[in-house]
Scaffold this motif. Structure first.
Motif, PDB file in Angstrom:
ATOM      1  N   SER A  89      -0.827  -0.847   6.882  1.00  0.00           N
ATOM      2  CA  SER A  89      -1.977  -0.949   5.996  1.00  0.00           C
ATOM      3  C   SER A  89      -2.738  -2.235   6.303  1.00  0.00           C
ATOM      4  O   SER A  89      -2.207  -3.343   6.135  1.00  0.00           O
ATOM      5  N   HIS A 138      -9.034  -1.218   6.618  1.00  0.00           N
ATOM      6  CA  HIS A 138      -9.475  -1.702   5.299  1.00  0.00           C
ATOM      7  C   HIS A 138     -10.555  -0.779   4.765  1.00  0.00           C
ATOM      8  O   HIS A 138     -11.465  -0.362   5.486  1.00  0.00           O
ATOM      9  N   ALA A 156      -9.216  -0.627  -1.745  1.00  0.00           N
ATOM     10  CA  ALA A 156      -8.913  -2.012  -2.120  1.00  0.00           C
ATOM     11  C   ALA A 156      -9.203  -2.297  -3.587  1.00  0.00           C
ATOM     12  O   ALA A 156      -8.638  -3.234  -4.159  1.00  0.00           O
ATOM     13  N   SER A 157     -10.045  -1.500  -4.210  1.00  0.00           N
ATOM     14  CA  SER A 157     -10.391  -1.740  -5.614  1.00  0.00           C
ATOM     15  C   SER A 157      -9.214  -1.484  -6.545  1.00  0.00           C
ATOM     16  O   SER A 157      -9.164  -2.012  -7.655  1.00  0.00           O
ATOM     17  N   ASP A 193      -5.335  -3.719   4.981  1.00  0.00           N
ATOM     18  CA  ASP A 193      -6.069  -4.464   3.962  1.00  0.00           C
ATOM     19  C   ASP A 193      -5.853  -5.963   4.144  1.00  0.00           C
ATOM     20  O   ASP A 193      -6.739  -6.771   3.887  1.00  0.00           O
ATOM     21  N   ARG A 194      -4.636  -6.297   4.575  1.00  0.00           N
ATOM     22  CA  ARG A 194      -4.320  -7.697   4.868  1.00  0.00           C
ATOM     23  C   ARG A 194      -4.025  -7.807   6.355  1.00  0.00           C
ATOM     24  O   ARG A 194      -3.228  -7.058   6.899  1.00  0.00           O
ATOM     25  N   GLY A 234       0.783  -1.223   0.000  1.00  0.00           N
ATOM     26  CA  GLY A 234       0.000   0.000   0.000  1.00  0.00           C
ATOM     27  C   GLY A 234       0.814   1.270   0.000  1.00  0.00           C
ATOM     28  O   GLY A 234       0.302   2.340   0.347  1.00  0.00           O
TER      29      GLY A 234
END
Length: 319
Positions: free
Chosen positions: A247, A276, A281-282, A249-250, A82
């Motif tokens: 980040s 997240h 995320a897109s 997201d994960r 990210g």
């Protein structure tokens, strides 16, 4: 510059809202407090909630004046955590809430995607600017090589792999020598190769460093190794003054986020978690108004932490 214009420029930072607007009370602008205030015509003022006080404090810090230019580098030894997203959102937030000039520069030698995420325009790149650098005498000259995302100007990286290696340390420093004449804040989205020549130039000029990782085994360990590499190569002071962004997201239930955060808090000036967000995320074009409130607040926190270093004496780049 005349004596009068110099004096005006020196005083320009004093004409802030806080300095010239008469006190009007702490009027809430969000949530039920704002609704109650408006419904009663201001007769009932419940004051600011904790979240709104925090937000206003962050905005006040973000708007801090910068003497000269402040250069921020966003880096990571690992791709896919990210780094470009953080660079883009940080640039958008700073440009949105400051009254001066902010530019985001993609220094990734491997066809970086910063401009794709912000403006979608990569037709003109940093290579084109380098080729005509001697004729960049004004802001308008520089703007020919940038695209605009809101109030943020964006300088794209070279997209042709055969030409990307031409952007080395010397090229980066030449570009920055021009940008510092016209911009107050420069954000560099660095490549993942810490030994690349352009990264050497980035570290040589940086005032604030952001290292991006993730609350996962590989994301956290690579961020820690990034700090290790920097310390081993003489940038201990920059590491101590750095801000680590995690980040989220994960993430994994098997990883203790408090231990990850504690590790980086013991090594750096601050740690910011970016939650997240489906919009980020897109992987598409980033628009601040489409971020979730918690995500927007996290980037405000990051921007405020970095702005705390504006106007002060930067740490020595090498310890």
């Amino acid at each position: 510059m005349s004596e009068t214009s110099e004096a005006l420029e020196g005083r320009s930072g004093e004409l802030t809202e806080d300095a010239i607007v008469r006190f009007r009370g702490e009027r809430p602008e969000r949530g039920w407090r704002s609704l109650l205030y408006r419904l009663t015509g201001g007769l009932v003022n419940p004051g600011l909630g904790a979240a709104e006080r925090t937000r206003r404090d962050r905005l006040r810090r973000i708007r801090r004046g910068v003497p000269g230019t402040h250069q921020i580098a966003v880096s990571s030894i690992k791709g896919g955590v990210g780094k470009t997203t953080v660079s883009a959102c940080l640039g958008l937030v700073l440009a949105e809430h400051r009254g001066d000039r902010v530019i985001a520069l993609d220094a990734n030698p491997d066809a970086g995607t910063l401009a794709d995420r912000l403006t979608g325009d990569t037709s003109v790149t940093v290579r084109h600017m380098l080729e005509h650098l001697e004729s960049a005498y004004s802001l308008a000259d520089v703007a020919r090589y940038t695209s605009l995302a809101g109030r943020l100007q964006v300088l794209a990286s070279e997209q042709d792999p055969a030409m990307s290696e031409a952007f080395d340390r010397a090229g980066y420093e030449r570009v920055c020598s021009v940008l510092t004449r016209f911009y107050n804040v420069i954000i560099t989205d660095s490549g993942t190769g810490l030994v690349h020549s352009a990264m050497e130039g980035t570290l040589a000029l940086v005032d604030s460093l952001v290292v991006v990782g993730a609350p996962t085994v590989d994301g956290a360990s690579r961020a820690s190794k990034t700090l290790d590499w920097l310390v081993a190569h003489g940038y201990a002071a920059a590491v101590a003054n750095a801000v680590v962004v995690l980040s989220c997201d994960r993430k994994s239930a098997e990883v203790d986020p408090k231990r990850v955060r504690g590790h980086f808090e013991s090594r750096c000036r601050g740690v910011v978690d970016i939650p997240h967000d489906p919009h980020l995320a897109s992987g598409g074009r980033i628009e601040l108004e489409r971020l979730r409130p918690a995500t927007h607040d996290a980037f405000l926190a990051l921007a405020a932490l970095l702005a705390d270093g504006f106007g002060g004496r930067p740490a020595d780049r090498r310890a």
